[in-house]
Design an enzyme around this catalytic site. Structure first.
Site, PDB file in Angstrom:
ATOM      1  N   GLY A  54       0.831  -1.205   0.000  1.00  0.00           N
ATOM      2  CA  GLY A  54       0.000   0.000   0.000  1.00  0.00           C
ATOM      3  C   GLY A  54       0.856   1.241   0.000  1.00  0.00           C
ATOM      4  O   GLY A  54       1.813   1.332   0.750  1.00  0.00           O
ATOM      5  N   ASP A  96       0.983   2.191   8.702  1.00  0.00           N
ATOM      6  CA  ASP A  96       0.578   1.428   9.882  1.00  0.00           C
ATOM      7  C   ASP A  96       1.566   1.569  11.036  1.00  0.00           C
ATOM      8  O   ASP A  96       1.228   1.290  12.179  1.00  0.00           O
ATOM      9  CB  ASP A  96       0.435  -0.058   9.530  1.00  0.00           C
ATOM     10  N   MET A 117      -7.445   3.204   9.146  1.00  0.00           N
ATOM     11  CA  MET A 117      -6.724   2.008   8.737  1.00  0.00           C
ATOM     12  C   MET A 117      -5.804   1.493   9.851  1.00  0.00           C
ATOM     13  O   MET A 117      -5.410   2.243  10.726  1.00  0.00           O
ATOM     14  CB  MET A 117      -5.893   2.290   7.489  1.00  0.00           C
ATOM     15  N   LEU A 123      -7.827   8.012   1.410  1.00  0.00           N
ATOM     16  CA  LEU A 123      -7.456   9.407   1.654  1.00  0.00           C
ATOM     17  C   LEU A 123      -6.317   9.515   2.665  1.00  0.00           C
ATOM     18  O   LEU A 123      -5.413  10.331   2.512  1.00  0.00           O
ATOM     19  CB  LEU A 123      -8.675  10.180   2.181  1.00  0.00           C
ATOM     20  N   THR A 159       5.377   2.499   5.810  1.00  0.00           N
ATOM     21  CA  THR A 159       4.024   2.034   6.082  1.00  0.00           C
ATOM     22  C   THR A 159       3.304   3.058   6.941  1.00  0.00           C
ATOM     23  O   THR A 159       3.859   3.540   7.921  1.00  0.00           O
ATOM     24  CB  THR A 159       3.963   0.670   6.804  1.00  0.00           C
ATOM     25  N   GLU A 161      -9.988  -0.112  11.810  1.00  0.00           N
ATOM     26  CA  GLU A 161     -10.614  -1.146  10.983  1.00  0.00           C
ATOM     27  C   GLU A 161     -10.340  -2.538  11.542  1.00  0.00           C
ATOM     28  O   GLU A 161     -11.038  -3.485  11.223  1.00  0.00           O
ATOM     29  CB  GLU A 161     -10.079  -1.074   9.549  1.00  0.00           C
ATOM     30  N   ARG A 191      -3.850   7.721   3.288  1.00  0.00           N
ATOM     31  CA  ARG A 191      -2.495   7.369   2.873  1.00  0.00           C
ATOM     32  C   ARG A 191      -2.051   8.119   1.626  1.00  0.00           C
ATOM     33  O   ARG A 191      -0.919   7.968   1.178  1.00  0.00           O
ATOM     34  CB  ARG A 191      -2.361   5.860   2.666  1.00  0.00           C
TER      35      ARG A 191
END
Lengths: 414, 414
Positions: free
Chosen positions: B15, B145, B189, B299, B143, B245, B301
């Site tokens: 991603g 994340d 996310m 949006l 990332t 999420e 990311r």
């Protein structure tokens, strides 16, 4: 025109925008300049706040914070969705408004909103006049939908359009990044007018062109849509589509209506979330492609961090002109925005009769819409591009927006 | 260390983030400075582009456009989700990679991605070494994340965190604007690590505090959630909730899993869209309140227009250091980010063994998470706040971002 001495009252109504508070700043800061204006009130939640006598005393606020309202999204004194009934059917609210206007000596009334709010202004103005209470009523327009009649554009649109165009550029780059095909569909607000969805076509100026853009002005043909998407998918590339929440079939059915019964809000408009999701699901099933549905939702009307400074400046002016003109004797009008002649974009701010905008809806001209979802013509680009110019002067502290912090001191009830 | 002369190859994987291209800019612009590096290739869609011999010839690009990559979101040379099989089970891909590395004389290989990509680096490095092909492999982390093990934070996180914190501030103002109650729930996310959801708590520094924030690190108790929401609704105010999420019940079930079977992507992770919608629907049914579910989706990311300049600078450095160190002899490492000692935030960039990050996941420390969705501790704020500092230097033209426009000239196949 004789001097009219008394209190000024501002109400904010309907869905907020990034710059509705810029108009409030214009009203408040201008009102502070006029000795005719004794008190400055902000109605907590529009008409509802008036009926309940919940008034913020704006003179208790720091001027620096009122200045910051220019860059603060949403409705700082609270919004409302409340539709006044026809006075002939039920005069209760009107009588109560008159009582309160008299009690607080409200001689200047400004209402900031869209079509419905201009209608509210008109109704209140008529009733006050009939009742012999001299009160100057001036409407302050706003709406991201840009559907107000009789003006070039409305405050709020430029910022939302800048958000949409920028986000479409970014999402397009992200959504088409894989070697595997994806179907990305973005849903933009706009019940009956496609101005904001059309702003997706501005991305083309930045080098990014969505494959298909569907506005509510054009009947949405589901079969044709699937066939167009199918053709695009045959190229092997990812497909990027932008739709208005308000697209309808020629039978007048919204996409979610085709799927299920839907709730209706206080103004009788349908609650239309889900159009993109529904279409994405169908495309995924039909073509076996990975799909991604994105809804801009409240982001498109609250993203003050990417507001258009042109829009902010105009919204502020619309508010300050409303006060200036009301003090000068104007009533029963709203402050419009029209485009001055000449090659270079320049706005002018005529006073216009409330009735030309009340409850009418201005749509994207048919000749600006290319057939088959192919986007918008250069006429639209030339129209909209000046409105998104200028980066917001929003102050940042700690890397985060420094929004206005109002004290919100309630005025003592009389 | 003997000079190693040959081509450099960069791949982007997984991603995208707002700053993965800043790392690419770092790799490309640094590579241009070293005479040991003969050709500079960008693999079209990561590993897939290598296997297919689709290489962009980066020397054909204008340096000015490579500079603009710093501010351009998504993966400019294309991304991929492709997991190399265990070499013992199927060496096909590895043999093909070796063949291509030899054919194009690839001696420097940089792979920009998250956990999975660091694992890919490790596998390729091992295979090349075993096969006697000298190739220096350096991982470039990214990332949103922020779940890469062994480092302070990963490039991409700061920008996504800035987007989340800013948007939460804006949405909160909008979502709580009416006099009627609303339940707003925002989905962020983060499959297993709640770093990005935790960034919602940074809004508190800007004066806005979501009522509840749920991270995937803590078992999500549906009954407790409804009871908490019910209590908050009793106050009469609107309720604003942020969820990852990836929230799961103590039985390990994601919210959409509780509702229906879900698709799984190529890495075996669940496709988790819909958590906020599902919870909003249930809250609406249970309490009869108006609800609004908002998903940040792509949006968060890709919103380069609100990237953190700290993040951009670090992402660029990580890329340039990878090349510098590889030319100096480093291999089998990735460029980490750690925090230098001292009161003032300062990053340092140690070279770390690939194996410490490959396929491990770093979560938000339990002691930073307040109980019952009450947000994060000041330790988290102190950790994350420096990462969102600095406004992007992204250039605007016509009020829109000026993203890099690469020519993407494919290198002749050998």
């Amino acid at each position: 025109m004789a001097k009219l001495v008394g209190a000024a009252l501002l109400g904010q109504s309907g869905g907020p925008t990034s710059v509705i508070n810029a108009s409030a700043a214009g009203v408040f800061l201008e009102a502070l300049k006029h000795e005719e204006i004794t008190e400055i009130y902000g109605a907590a939640h529009g008409i509802k706040g008036i009926l309940d006598e919940n008034f913020y005393d704006i003179r208790k606020e720091d001027v620096e914070e009122l200045e910051l309202l220019k860059y603060t999204p949403s409705s700082a004194i609270g919004s409302v969705r409340y539709k006044l009934k026809d006075v002939k059917k039920d005069p209760t609210d009107y009588n109560r408004l008159l009582e309160i206007f008299k009690k607080y000596n409200i001689r200047y009334f400004f209402y900031n909103g869209g079509n419905d709010s201009m209608d509210t202004c008109l109704k209140i103005s008529k009733f006050m006049k009939k009742s012999g209470w001299e009160c100057r009523v001036v409407g302050v327009p706003k709406t991201i939908d840009n559907d107000l009649f009789g003006i070039d554009h409305s405050p709020g649109y430029g910022s939302a359009a800048k958000y949409v165009a920028t986000s479409i550029m970014e999402l397009y780059l992200d959504g088409t990044v894989y070697n595997t095909q994806q179907f990305v569909i973005v849903e933009v607000m706009g019940r009956n007018a496609g101005w904001l969805t059309a702003a997706a076509s501005l991305a083309k100026v930045g080098g990014v062109q969505p494959d298909l853009i569907y506005l509510p002005e054009v009947d949405f043909d589901l079969d044709k849509f699937y066939s167009q998407v199918g053709d695009l998918l045959k190229t092997g590339k990812s497909v990027f589509v932008v739709v208005s929440e308000g697209i309808k079939t020629k039978e007048g059915k919204y996409i979610p209506e085709l799927e299920a019964d839907i709730k209706r809000d206080a103004f009788g408009h349908a609650n239309l979330g889900g159009t993109a999701s529904i279409l994405a699901n169908h495309v995924g099933e039909k073509f076996g492609v990975k799909t991604r549905a994105i809804e801009f939702s409240l982001l498109q009307r609250s993203a003050a961090h990417i507001a258009s400074q042109t829009d902010i400046d105009e919204a502020f002016k619309v508010g300050s002109i409303a006060v200036k003109k009301a003090v000068g004797g104007t009533t029963d009008k709203f402050v419009g925005i029209r485009r001055a002649d000449g090659d270079k974009y320049k706005a002018k701010f005529p006073l216009l009769p409330l009735k030309i905008v009340a409850n009418a809806e201005r749509k994207v001209p048919a000749e600006w819409i290319l057939p088959d979802g192919k986007g918008l013509t250069d006429d639209f680009i030339n129209y909209a591009l000046p409105l998104i110019q200028g980066e917001t002067k929003l102050k940042k502290v700690n890397g985060l927006p420094r929004f206005a912090k109002l004290k919100k001191v309630l005025a003592a009830k009389k």
